[in-house]
Design an enzyme around this catalytic site. Structure first.
Site, PDB file in Angstrom:
ATOM      1  N   ASN A   9       0.874  -1.179   0.000  1.00 15.25           N
ATOM      2  CA  ASN A   9       0.000   0.000   0.000  1.00 15.25           C
ATOM      3  C   ASN A   9       0.909   1.225   0.000  1.00 15.25           C
ATOM      4  O   ASN A   9       1.485   1.565   1.039  1.00 15.25           O
ATOM      5  CB  ASN A   9      -0.889  -0.017   1.252  1.00 15.25           C
ATOM      6  CG  ASN A   9      -1.699   1.263   1.386  1.00 15.25           C
ATOM      7  OD1 ASN A   9      -1.851   2.016   0.431  1.00 15.25           O
ATOM      8  ND2 ASN A   9      -2.222   1.506   2.580  1.00 15.25           N
ATOM      9  N   TRP A  10       1.014   1.846  -1.139  1.00 14.06           N
ATOM     10  CA  TRP A  10       1.936   2.996  -1.258  1.00 14.06           C
ATOM     11  C   TRP A  10       1.402   4.228  -0.536  1.00 14.06           C
ATOM     12  O   TRP A  10       2.112   5.209  -0.380  1.00 14.06           O
ATOM     13  CB  TRP A  10       2.174   3.332  -2.730  1.00 14.06           C
ATOM     14  CG  TRP A  10       3.007   2.326  -3.464  1.00 14.06           C
ATOM     15  CD1 TRP A  10       3.509   1.142  -2.980  1.00 14.06           C
ATOM     16  CD2 TRP A  10       3.453   2.410  -4.832  1.00 14.06           C
ATOM     17  NE1 TRP A  10       4.226   0.496  -3.961  1.00 14.06           N
ATOM     18  CE2 TRP A  10       4.199   1.250  -5.099  1.00 14.06           C
ATOM     19  CE3 TRP A  10       3.276   3.349  -5.851  1.00 14.06           C
ATOM     20  CZ2 TRP A  10       4.784   1.012  -6.353  1.00 14.06           C
ATOM     21  CZ3 TRP A  10       3.846   3.106  -7.090  1.00 14.06           C
ATOM     22  CH2 TRP A  10       4.603   1.949  -7.332  1.00 14.06           C
ATOM     23  N   LYS A  11       0.158   4.211  -0.156  1.00  9.26           N
ATOM     24  CA  LYS A  11      -0.494   5.399   0.422  1.00  9.26           C
ATOM     25  C   LYS A  11      -0.281   6.595  -0.521  1.00  9.26           C
ATOM     26  O   LYS A  11      -0.165   6.396  -1.729  1.00  9.26           O
ATOM     27  CB  LYS A  11       0.029   5.682   1.826  1.00  9.26           C
ATOM     28  CG  LYS A  11       0.035   4.439   2.725  1.00  9.26           C
ATOM     29  CD  LYS A  11       0.199   4.787   4.164  1.00  9.26           C
ATOM     30  CE  LYS A  11       0.418   3.527   4.968  1.00  9.26           C
ATOM     31  NZ  LYS A  11      -0.024   3.636   6.330  1.00  9.26           N
ATOM     32  N   HIS A  95      -9.593   1.268   4.553  1.00 10.70           N
ATOM     33  CA  HIS A  95      -8.334   1.404   5.294  1.00 10.70           C
ATOM     34  C   HIS A  95      -8.577   2.318   6.494  1.00 10.70           C
ATOM     35  O   HIS A  95      -9.385   3.257   6.413  1.00 10.70           O
ATOM     36  CB  HIS A  95      -7.258   1.993   4.360  1.00 10.70           C
ATOM     37  CG  HIS A  95      -5.894   1.942   4.958  1.00 10.70           C
ATOM     38  ND1 HIS A  95      -5.453   2.879   5.865  1.00 10.70           N
ATOM     39  CD2 HIS A  95      -4.871   1.068   4.799  1.00 10.70           C
ATOM     40  CE1 HIS A  95      -4.211   2.574   6.236  1.00 10.70           C
ATOM     41  NE2 HIS A  95      -3.838   1.477   5.602  1.00 10.70           N
ATOM     42  N   GLU A  97      -7.008   4.701   7.603  1.00 12.86           N
ATOM     43  CA  GLU A  97      -6.806   6.137   7.320  1.00 12.86           C
ATOM     44  C   GLU A  97      -8.049   6.722   6.649  1.00 12.86           C
ATOM     45  O   GLU A  97      -8.377   7.895   6.845  1.00 12.86           O
ATOM     46  CB  GLU A  97      -5.525   6.325   6.480  1.00 12.86           C
ATOM     47  CG  GLU A  97      -4.295   6.114   7.361  1.00 12.86           C
ATOM     48  CD  GLU A  97      -3.052   5.615   6.642  1.00 12.86           C
ATOM     49  OE1 GLU A  97      -2.979   5.696   5.403  1.00 12.86           O
ATOM     50  OE2 GLU A  97      -2.145   5.133   7.345  1.00 12.86           O
ATOM     51  N   GLU A 167      -5.817  -5.034  10.448  1.00 16.45           N
ATOM     52  CA  GLU A 167      -4.808  -4.006  10.687  1.00 16.45           C
ATOM     53  C   GLU A 167      -5.138  -3.262  11.977  1.00 16.45           C
ATOM     54  O   GLU A 167      -5.957  -2.320  11.965  1.00 16.45           O
ATOM     55  CB  GLU A 167      -4.784  -3.006   9.526  1.00 16.45           C
ATOM     56  CG  GLU A 167      -4.454  -3.618   8.196  1.00 16.45           C
ATOM     57  CD  GLU A 167      -3.790  -2.607   7.274  1.00 16.45           C
ATOM     58  OE1 GLU A 167      -2.660  -2.855   6.869  1.00 16.45           O
ATOM     59  OE2 GLU A 167      -4.403  -1.557   7.002  1.00 16.45           O
ATOM     60  N   GLY A 173       1.981   2.280  10.732  1.00 18.14           N
ATOM     61  CA  GLY A 173       2.911   3.396  10.573  1.00 18.14           C
ATOM     62  C   GLY A 173       3.561   3.836  11.871  1.00 18.14           C
ATOM     63  O   GLY A 173       4.204   4.889  11.922  1.00 18.14           O
ATOM     64  N   SER A 212       3.010  -2.144  10.441  1.00 20.83           N
ATOM     65  CA  SER A 212       4.455  -2.138  10.685  1.00 20.83           C
ATOM     66  C   SER A 212       5.126  -3.483  10.407  1.00 20.83           C
ATOM     67  O   SER A 212       6.032  -3.888  11.133  1.00 20.83           O
ATOM     68  CB  SER A 212       4.759  -1.653  12.105  1.00 20.83           C
ATOM     69  OG  SER A 212       4.309  -0.319  12.270  1.00 20.83           O
ATOM     70  N   GLY A 233       2.618  -1.144   4.314  1.00 23.31           N
ATOM     71  CA  GLY A 233       2.658   0.281   3.985  1.00 23.31           C
ATOM     72  C   GLY A 233       4.079   0.748   3.740  1.00 23.31           C
ATOM     73  O   GLY A 233       4.656   0.509   2.673  1.00 23.31           O
ATOM     74  N   GLY A 234       4.660   1.392   4.740  1.00 22.11           N
ATOM     75  CA  GLY A 234       5.984   2.015   4.593  1.00 22.11           C
ATOM     76  C   GLY A 234       7.029   1.120   3.948  1.00 22.11           C
ATOM     77  O   GLY A 234       7.787   1.558   3.065  1.00 22.11           O
TER      78      GLY A 234
HETATM   79  C1  PEP Z   1      -0.919   0.101   5.781  1.00 24.23           C
HETATM   80  O1  PEP Z   1      -0.778   1.137   5.165  1.00 24.23           O
HETATM   81  O2  PEP Z   1      -1.913  -0.597   5.579  1.00 24.23           O
HETATM   82  C2  PEP Z   1       0.105  -0.296   6.754  1.00 24.23           C
HETATM   83  C3  PEP Z   1      -0.019  -1.447   7.360  1.00 24.23           C
HETATM   84  O3  PEP Z   1       1.136   0.579   6.940  1.00 24.23           O
HETATM   85  P1  PEP Z   1       2.543   0.261   7.684  1.00 24.23           P
HETATM   86  O4  PEP Z   1       3.048  -1.041   7.129  1.00 24.23           O
HETATM   87  O5  PEP Z   1       3.423   1.422   7.307  1.00 24.23           O
HETATM   88  O6  PEP Z   1       2.258   0.166   9.136  1.00 24.23           O
END
Ligand code: PEP
Length: 250
Positions: A9-11, A95, A97, A167, A173, A212, A233-234
């Site tokens: 997930n590039w966000k 998501h 967010e 999640e 994040g 994470s 994500g990251g």
């Molecule tokens: C996400 O964006 O769904 C996510 C899990 O982010 P991260 O891996 O950065 O916690």
């Protein structure tokens, strides 16, 4: 036997240049990934570029959101049929967010889920609790409520053509990962909740963990029996790290 799936997930990250170098690097090394399907979910504006870069590879792609409406007078929205135009296979729905920063309700998320399926996209439905909900012992109630919104609108059978991503919001994040056992417990809960209604669907359902996930914790998370891969994500923005995570899939 469920196939593992790892989704990046590039966000709201990327540029034409950085996408190209990330995916060039990733494509060169994707043959090292033996045990997982892999997908990246990019911002809408890059879907054309991503579809050109990934066409003919084993890497799938998708979007991070979808409108609950059919095409029409909805300024700023992106319809499911538009995502199909760019050969998306997946779309992330609900998501945290979107739920927490943009106020998406369970009902709106369910409508988006339905819209994704109506155009034959595979929804990746995100569920998960806030830190205060976990601390109050509310995790299972929250996840159940989020899943029930889908089941009430679309029926349990709709889950057969979907992916669920658990999640915990406190882990996204933040660098704080759920322990493998904490994640496994919620994954078991989700699977058993669905099994009570439709055992066959529950058995086949891919349930990803997100929050994470990094190169140094993916192996132990993915080793858990009900964790079928990850939503990343990251760490999906770094080719080497994302590749290592994909390689950790069973
Ligand atoms: C996400 O964006 O769904 C996510 C899990 O982010 P991260 O891996 O950065 O916690």
């Amino acid at each position: 036997m469920r196939q593992s799936l790892v989704v990046g997930n590039w966000k709201m990250n990327g540029s034409i240049q950085s996408n190209q170098s990330l995916l060039d690097n990733f494509k060169q090394n994707i043959k090292k990934v033996q045990n997982a399907q892999v997908s990246v979910c990019a911002p809408f504006v890059y879907l054309q570029q991503i579809s050109e870069l990934l066409k003919g590879t084993v890497i799938a792609w998708g979007a991070q959101d979808i409108s609950n409406q059919k095409p029409g007078a909805f300024t700023g929205e992106v319809a499911g049929s538009m995502l199909v135009d760019f050969n998306c296979q997946y779309v992330i729905i609900g998501h945290s967010e979107r739920r927490n920063l943009y106020g998406e309700s369970d009902e709106l998320v369910a409508e988006k889920f339905a819209m994704a399926q109506s155009v034959k996209l595979i929804p990746i439905l995100c569920v998960g609790e806030l830190l205060e909900q976990r601390e109050a012992g509310e995790t299972e109630n929250v996840v159940k409520r989020q899943l029930d919104a889908i089941i009430n609108l679309q029926g349990v059978a709709s889950l057969a053509n979907s992916v669920i991503a658990y999640e915990p919001v406190w882990a996204i994040g933040t660098g704080k990962t759920a322990t493998p056992q904490q994640a496994q417990n919620v994954h078991t809960f989700i699977r058993s909740l669905i099994a009570k209604k439709e055992a066959g669907i529950a058995k086949q359902l891919q349930i990803l963990y997100g929050g994470s996930v990094k190169a140094n914790n993916a192996v132990e998370l993915f080793a858990m029996p009900d964790i079928d891969g990850g939503l990343i994500g990251g760490a999906s923005l770094k080719a080497d790290e994302f590749l290592t995570i994909c390689q950790a899939a069973r």
